[in-house]
Write a protein that holds these residues in place. Structure first.
Motif: not given
Lengths: 358, 358
Positions: A191, A218, A221-222, B209, B214-215, B217-219, B339
């Motif tokens: 977050x 990750x 990417x964020x 979160x 972006x999130x 992709x991170x996941x 993503x």
């Protein structure tokens, strides 16, 4: 980024009391940004530390300073806090403590002089922002300035103060919380990072829970410019952490990692032990940082000498299961490989979904 | 993954009390997995809900059930909890509450019958694990079973129970914590996800979160098979959340999002308001879940009718700054684009570093 020529978007977290010149230099030599955790050093020790790192590496490295905080405690509080520790001192075979107000001098100004004199490439700050003239002076001297933020507002404050980059510290992070605005917030990196990247223009470095290439991928990417890893470097062979500290992390699971004020008076994250558990109900009687830190200093040192991990500060982030006993070089090589693999695998998932829908 | 043909590795989080047939169907029609939050529905309401979703979409969707918990409270506790709420009832112009033990019947068995009868494609469980024969029965009937975990040990327990996949809920997540082992842990997704992926073999879905591409992709980089988004869907036009709930999230920052037991007796995350603040010091006097939930039900409904957000449960994850007023279709299109962009940008960072080091 920031004029640093790194092989990987990775910073070794400055860990006051743990990072050694050998660890910092090994990190920088491996192609990531090594950092000195100078928080508890005197001016003289800071100078020796920096010069030793310089003898061990030609690569850029950073230094982290603790911005001094105003602290107040009356003698009665101090007496209570002393008494709270007395049974532990006895158990560890230590003499009665001198009572009275603990001395907590800050070497901040001496340290700044050393940073300027030695032209350290990166200088980061924790627990607050330095005066603006300090930031200007460092920048004029060729040093990249870096703040530490636990909320988006703290990241914005760093940017407004003219700082070059900001480390955002997710709630997962080990060691002390870098919060400098009230109230303290515990915001997960998933977050905190994308919200900080959205709200500030300076580069954002991601800290908290990242221990391998998947985490670095990750973070990128964020929107992070780099990821800062503490615990992953803490358990390497070159780290100066006590062997029992490393072992405690490597045998812990994520539920063993707790928040405590017991060691320093400031919230920090580490592996739970007897001292943390017993002090939990007495947190109201602890002195504010850094007085409590000074008060428990003897106990922590003696615990280290006696290999008694129940009284050590076993700082760790929330990802202990990802820790590996390895050298800094091996860690960095693994991260480089894993980061690319993680990005490739994520991309393959997206492409496969696209294909199966056509 | 799991025999689901989705366009994107994204699940709309089941949000009991908020998700509507229209929201679930819109998500599934857009190519992600729509989910029904059936937690507070009767058997009959569950049947109607499922059949309505089926009329609105031919795509697969899921349903989430709350595993019933044993609960105990004595009449004196109940009386105290009633009294605590009395001033709020008066302020909202409500009649005196009937005192006595609140009825908290579980429709779990009726709901399971509906899930079997309607052959719902995915059935997820929160607050615990269903009996093994239930899992077997669902699987034999062609339903994918999914658990919810807040620690790696809970994820392992899901796998051992024979469940097909597990949603890991980072500390960032909005709404109720899905913890079912003691003590409750708050582990950030950046730590929880890669450790769970390392320790279990079943697919792991990342929650907490994540609100954009972006999130997601991170996941994926951290090893997730999909990301589950709640708050991002809660603020869409199709969501059944109260307009003031959406507005509270869209005008909040991450520090406004707090943990509370005030509404239900179980820890949940949402936008802070007067009710949460005033009840904070009285958490010891709250009834355990689900009794407190039943007790505050009238107040929450009345607050909704009166547009009085200070007494609503304004559930939200820790990333409110990433929220956008948009339709479900727009949200999903943005996620797909972002993503891929995030993965490309991260990869470019890595390649540029490689090049500049040669």
């Amino acid at each position: 980024m920031l004029g640093l020529t790194l092989k990987l978007p990775v910073w070794q977290a400055p860990m006051a009391g743990i990072s050694t010149p050998e660890l910092t230099a090994a990190a920088s030599n491996a192609g990531v940004l090594g950092n000195i955790g100078a928080g508890y050093l005197s001016g003289e020790q800071t100078e020796e530390f920096v010069q030793r790192v310089k003898r061990l590496t030609k690569a850029p490295f950073g230094i982290n300073l603790f911005v001094p905080e105003k602290v107040q405690a009356d003698l009665k509080q101090v007496e209570t806090a002393h008494q709270l520790l007395a049974p532990y001192r006895r158990e560890l075979g230590m003499e009665e403590d001198e009572s009275g107000m603990p001395a907590a001098p800050s070497a901040f100004n001496e340290q700044l002089t050393i940073v300027l004199q030695e032209k350290v490439k990166v200088c980061s700050f924790t627990f607050g922002l330095p005066p603006e003239e300090v930031i200007e002076q460092l920048k004029a001297n060729g040093t990249v300035t870096v703040g530490t933020a636990t909320t988006v507002d703290e990241a914005i404050a760093c940017e407004r103060a003219g700082i070059d980059a900001v480390v955002v510290q997710g709630s997962e992070a080990g060691g002390h919380r870098g919060a400098f605005q009230q109230p303290e917030s515990m915001i997960g990196l998933m977050s905190l990072l994308p919200q900080a990247v959205q709200e500030v223009s300076i580069p954002v470095i991601a800290a908290g829970g990242v221990m391998n290439g998947k985490g670095v991928a990750a973070a990128l990417c964020l929107g992070a410019s780099a990821a800062q890893l503490g615990t992953a470097f803490l358990v390497t062979e070159e780290s100066g952490a006590h062997p029992l500290h490393k072992e405690a992390i490597l045998s812990a699971n994520e539920k063993d990692i707790v928040l405590t004020k017991a060691f320093s008076g400031k919230t920090a994250r580490g592996v739970s032990n007897r001292f943390i558990k017993e002090m939990q109900k007495r947190e109201h009687a602890l002195l504010p940082y850094p007085l409590q830190h000074v008060l428990t200093s003897g106990i922590r040192k003696q615990a280290g000498r006696l290999d008694e991990k129940e009284f050590m500060s076993l700082w760790s982030g929330q990802s202990p299961r990802l820790g590996k006993r390895q050298t800094v070089d091996e860690l960095v090589i693994h991260i480089a490989k894993e980061t690319e693999e993680a990005l490739l695998a994520a991309n393959a998932t997206m492409q496969n979904m696209k294909r199966s829908n056509h």
